[in-house]
Design an enzyme around this catalytic site. Structure first.
Site, PDB file in Angstrom:
ATOM      1  CD  GLU A  80      -2.577  -1.610   2.234  1.00 38.97           C
ATOM      2  OE1 GLU A  80      -2.496  -1.321   3.337  1.00 38.97           O
ATOM      3  OE2 GLU A  80      -3.305  -2.780   2.188  1.00 38.97           O
ATOM      4  N   GLY A  99      -6.294  -8.030   1.093  1.00 38.89           N
ATOM      5  CA  GLY A  99      -7.677  -7.378   1.372  1.00 38.89           C
ATOM      6  C   GLY A  99      -8.823  -7.845   0.478  1.00 38.89           C
TER       7      GLY A  99
HETATM    8  P1  PGA Z   1      -5.143  -8.750   4.680  1.00 37.33           P
HETATM    9  O1  PGA Z   1      -4.059  -7.483   4.637  1.00 37.33           O
HETATM   10  O2  PGA Z   1      -4.987  -9.497   5.731  1.00 37.33           O
HETATM   11  O3  PGA Z   1      -6.458  -7.621   4.815  1.00 37.33           O
HETATM   12  O4  PGA Z   1      -5.101  -8.925   3.368  1.00 37.33           O
HETATM   13  C1  PGA Z   1      -2.699  -8.119   4.753  1.00 37.33           C
HETATM   14  C2  PGA Z   1      -1.590  -7.019   4.745  1.00 37.33           C
HETATM   15  O5  PGA Z   1      -1.812  -5.993   4.156  1.00 37.33           O
HETATM   16  O6  PGA Z   1      -0.496  -7.344   5.120  1.00 37.33           O
END
Ligand code: PGA
Length: 254
Positions: free
Chosen positions: A99, A175
């Protein structure tokens, strides 16, 4: 000595102050008998690190930062240094999360500076690498990951006392509820290990790096990743911000 698996809850920018505090207290109350078979860490939003650190005091839960800067102090508006994080009781810093690579344009060079600074500050880096859906479709997954590893780690030498965690986090799995097949995740840690062998002597590559997986980890799939051999920990995003779900994951591993 074998390190217990790390379950790292990344709360991202998802929880306000009240929800952050409630979750920290809920975890503390549920995990006092955790034992030494697993390490649990939480990464709240930066403004709540201090408060969460105080709330989990006296518990086995460790504190992690979602980010770190690469200089110890100076005119860097909005940034937070390793010594500052250390003062707040942080043991880990997540570095190079996709991100941040996507929205903040963090490059491998920036990631390297952050890894180095974390290590200089006595904070364990949790370096995230992983391919996007497009890179995967084009058959470039291994190349992308090897490059991320090489560029992030050139010139950085971990030791028995200062290990580096590397999390394989396929961007398409974060996500989305679409977790990576555990077999493939394990194979990818082998790709990472082979990139490490290009950079380090075998024993350093073997002993001073710990592999993790992240991307749609939940209570039902976590045990299929953490085998304490190729994968020794997980980063949990979404499911870590709901107390029952996060506890389910922790107890599945513990
Ligand atoms: P998530 O995120 O478990 O919501 O897929 C994992 C991460 O960003 O490390």
């Amino acid at each position: 000595m074998a390190t217990p698996p790390l379950i790292l809850g990344n709360w991202k920018m998802n929880l306000n102050r009240k929800k952050t505090g409630d979750l920290a207290v809920g975890l503390k109350n549920s995990l006092h008998d955790l034992g030494s078979g697993v390490t649990v860490a939480v990464a709240p939003s930066m403004p709540y690190l201090d408060a969460v650190g105080k709330l989990i005091e006296g518990s086995p839960i460790k504190l992690a930062a979602q980010n770190i800067f690469w200089e110890p102090r100076g005119a860097y508006t909005g940034e937070v240094s390793g010594p500052m994080l250390l003062e707040l009781g942080c043991s880990y810093a997540i570095i190079g999360h996709s991100e941040r690579r996507i929205y903040l344009h963090e490059t491998d060079q920036i990631v390297r500076k952050k890894v180095r600074h974390a290590m200089d500050s006595g904070i364990t880096p949790v370096l995230c690498v992983g391919e996007t859906f497009e890179q995967r479709q084009q058959g470039n997954k291994d190349v992308v990951i090897m490059k991320q590893i090489q560029e992030a780690l050139t010139g950085i030498v971990p030791s028995e006392k200062a290990k580096i965690m590397i999390a394989y986090e396929p961007v398409w799995a974060i996500g989305t509820g679409q977790a990576c097949d555990p077999k493939e995740a394990r194979e990818t840690t082998e790709v990472i290990r082979s990139a490490l062998v290009d950079l380090y002597q075998q024993h350093i590559a073997d002993e001073n790096f710990i592999m993790m997986y992240g991307g749609s980890v939940d209570e039902s799939n976590v045990s299929s990743y953490v085998d304490n051999e190729s994968i020794c920990g997980v980063i949990v995003g979404g499911a870590s911000s709901v107390l029952e779900k996060f506890l389910g994951i922790i107890f599945a591993v513990a």
